[in-house]
Design a protein around this motif. Structure first.
Motif, PDB file in Angstrom:
ATOM      1  N   ASP A  39       0.961  -1.003   0.010  1.00 46.61           N
ATOM      2  CA  ASP A  39       0.021  -0.137   0.045  1.00 46.61           C
ATOM      3  C   ASP A  39       1.062   1.358  -0.269  1.00 46.61           C
ATOM      4  OD1 ASP A  39      -2.640  -1.365   0.348  1.00 46.61           O
ATOM      5  OD2 ASP A  39      -1.635  -1.719   2.265  1.00 46.61           O
ATOM      6  N   ASN A  40       0.455   2.344  -0.515  1.00 45.50           N
ATOM      7  CA  ASN A  40       1.118   3.639  -0.424  1.00 45.50           C
ATOM      8  C   ASN A  40       0.809   4.205   0.688  1.00 45.50           C
ATOM      9  OD1 ASN A  40       1.785   3.350  -3.321  1.00 45.50           O
ATOM     10  ND2 ASN A  40      -0.049   4.557  -3.842  1.00 45.50           N
ATOM     11  N   SER A  42       1.072   7.980   3.422  1.00 42.92           N
ATOM     12  CA  SER A  42       1.113   9.029   3.678  1.00 42.92           C
ATOM     13  C   SER A  42       1.363   9.260   5.002  1.00 42.92           C
ATOM     14  CB  SER A  42       0.183   9.917   3.185  1.00 42.92           C
ATOM     15  OG  SER A  42      -0.223  10.073   1.696  1.00 42.92           O
ATOM     16  N   ARG A 110       9.900   5.686  -3.808  1.00 40.84           N
ATOM     17  CA  ARG A 110       9.058   4.548  -3.960  1.00 40.84           C
ATOM     18  C   ARG A 110      10.062   3.358  -3.245  1.00 40.84           C
ATOM     19  NH1 ARG A 110       6.382   3.157  -9.773  1.00 40.84           N
ATOM     20  NH2 ARG A 110       5.054   4.312  -8.801  1.00 40.84           N
ATOM     21  N   ALA A 125       5.393   0.571  -3.131  1.00 42.08           N
ATOM     22  CA  ALA A 125       4.873   1.406  -2.037  1.00 42.08           C
ATOM     23  C   ALA A 125       5.406   2.829  -2.092  1.00 42.08           C
ATOM     24  CB  ALA A 125       5.025   0.861  -0.539  1.00 42.08           C
ATOM     25  N   ASP A 126       4.593   3.811  -2.469  1.00 40.96           N
ATOM     26  CA  ASP A 126       5.024   5.241  -2.560  1.00 40.96           C
ATOM     27  C   ASP A 126       4.928   5.851  -1.187  1.00 40.96           C
ATOM     28  OD1 ASP A 126       5.864   5.075  -5.087  1.00 40.96           O
ATOM     29  OD2 ASP A 126       3.780   5.473  -5.887  1.00 40.96           O
ATOM     30  N   THR A 128       4.679   9.261   0.986  1.00 40.45           N
ATOM     31  CA  THR A 128       4.556  10.678   0.559  1.00 40.45           C
ATOM     32  C   THR A 128       4.838  11.347   2.062  1.00 40.45           C
ATOM     33  OG1 THR A 128       3.133  10.388  -1.249  1.00 40.45           O
ATOM     34  CG2 THR A 128       3.149  12.644  -0.085  1.00 40.45           C
TER      35      THR A 128
END
Length: 401
Positions: A39-40, A42, A110, A125-126, A128
């Motif tokens: 999953d990304n 934040s 990433r 998975a990015d 941020t």
């Protein structure tokens, strides 16, 4: 130090040989389709990020996590990378979960979840990194405003990532602002919003709120209360009498004046004439004793402050001393109407009852016409002829309702 470098080098060499062996073995074993997911993330700067690499139906294939530079962070449950901010949260055949504490902007990028199959599988998975803005600052062009004037305010949200959104509220009404976004050298955003509007006297004491919308913060705002000056509002109140003003009575008037700044001067004058000589003026009150018709006219209260002046008028008309005493009492027309309606309804009911009674009881009466009475010479003879003709007369029946 030499031993530590040697051990580190040996670990990397071991992992390289181990990875090569895994890849060679994977080439010889047929692989069932496996799903590698992640999953990304934040995360707010300075907080913790969790990276999870998950496998469905794993066949003992090795999972590893790489950073944006494709350096191995975790190989199974071993951490070759020296960054101690990375810690193992969970390791099993189906998941490799790693935490990254005290996240900074340099950690953004990433990350790669890698599964050693043939061919190898990867999921990305990015991360941020969110940077909240500094406390909003409101600047006002005018500290004190006058009714009807236009003013301008600015609100600034500095050094955020991504750029913040600014909204304006005046009381419970939202007003449109004009935003300006600047990108700074350190990849941060500074947003400035300007608001222009016209004020009126109802705006005095009303808060103007600058609201900052940003994913890294909640309920972030600044406010400033308006101070609006306006010329007076004047209203004359009759303290006495409550009804007609009659000869010989007294009159008391009060001038209510409100403004900002508060009116410092209140004057009573009589339009086109002088105020009666024995009238008493005390501040905002006007008192006249023993009224007579010579006092008739328009009395004016004038209030002034630094923004202007305003007035209100009271028209005095003095009636005779006995005016209103012989006035007929007021009649409640609603009561009269109700009584009339009841009487009419009762009469209608009576007529209906009588009609139904006579319809059911028919009367019979008989009339007898005397034979020969018309030929009698005088009245006495006609009566005798009529009485003698009872037995021979025709019987007639008439019915009535």
């Amino acid at each position: 130090m030499a031993n530590a470098g040697c051990c580190s080098l040996a670990t990397i060499l071991f992992l390289s040989i181990f990875q090569a062996a895994l890849l060679q073995g994977a080439a010889q074993i047929p692989v069932v389709s496996q799903n590698l997911v992640t999953d990304n993330v934040s995360v707010v700067e300075g907080e913790m990020a969790i990276i999870s690499c998950r496998v469905k139906d794993n066949d003992d294939s090795v999972i590893q996590l790489l950073n944006p530079n494709r350096q191995t962070i975790y190989f199974r449950d071993m951490r070759p990378l020296k960054d101690v901010r990375f810690q193992l949260v969970n390791f099993s055949d189906n998941e490799l979960r790693v935490s990254l504490s005290n996240v900074s902007l340099s950690d953004e990028g990433r990350y790669v979840c890698q599964l050693y199959t043939d061919p190898p599988q990867e999921a990305y998975a990015d991360i941020t990194v969110l940077v909240p803005p500094g406390s909003p600052i409101i600047d006002a062009r005018d500290e004190v405003l006058s009714e009807g004037n236009e003013t301008e305010m600015t609100c600034t949200a500095m050094s955020s990532k991504p750029a913040a959104t600014i909204r304006w509220m005046k009381g419970d009404k939202e007003l449109p602002g004009k935003p300006k976004v600047e990108l700074t050298y350190d990849r941060m955003y500074t947003v400035t919003s300007s608001l222009t509007f016209t004020v009126n006297k109802e705006d005095d004491g009303v808060p103007v709120v600058c609201i900052i919308d940003h994913p890294a913060v909640k309920d972030f705002q600044a406010q400033k209360y308006l101070e609006v000056q306006y010329k007076p509002e004047v209203k004359i109140m009759v303290e006495f009498p409550q009804g007609l003003t009659r000869e010989g009575e007294n009159l008391e008037l009060t001038c209510q004046a409100k403004g900002k700044p508060q009116p410092q001067r209140i004057n009573w004058v009589k339009v086109d004439d002088d105020v009666p000589s024995h009238a008493v003026i005390t501040g905002a009150d006007l008192y006249i004793e023993n009224l007579n018709k010579s006092y008739n006219g328009t009395y004016r209260c004038v209030a002034a402050n630094s923004l202007g002046e305003a007035y209100d008028d009271y028209i005095l008309y003095v009636y005779d001393s006995r005016a209103g005493e012989g006035a007929p009492r007021t009649v409640d027309h609603a009561v009269i109407g109700g009584v009339v309606a009841v009487v009419v309804f009762a009469m209608l009911c009576l007529l209906i009852v009588l009609g139904r009674y006579f319809a059911r009881h028919k009367g019979t009466y008989f009339t007898h016409e005397a034979k020969g009475a018309d030929d009698a010479a005088d009245a006495d003879t006609a009566i005798i002829n009529a009485e003698g003709g009872h037995t021979n007369s025709d019987e007639k029946k008439e019915y009535y309702i």
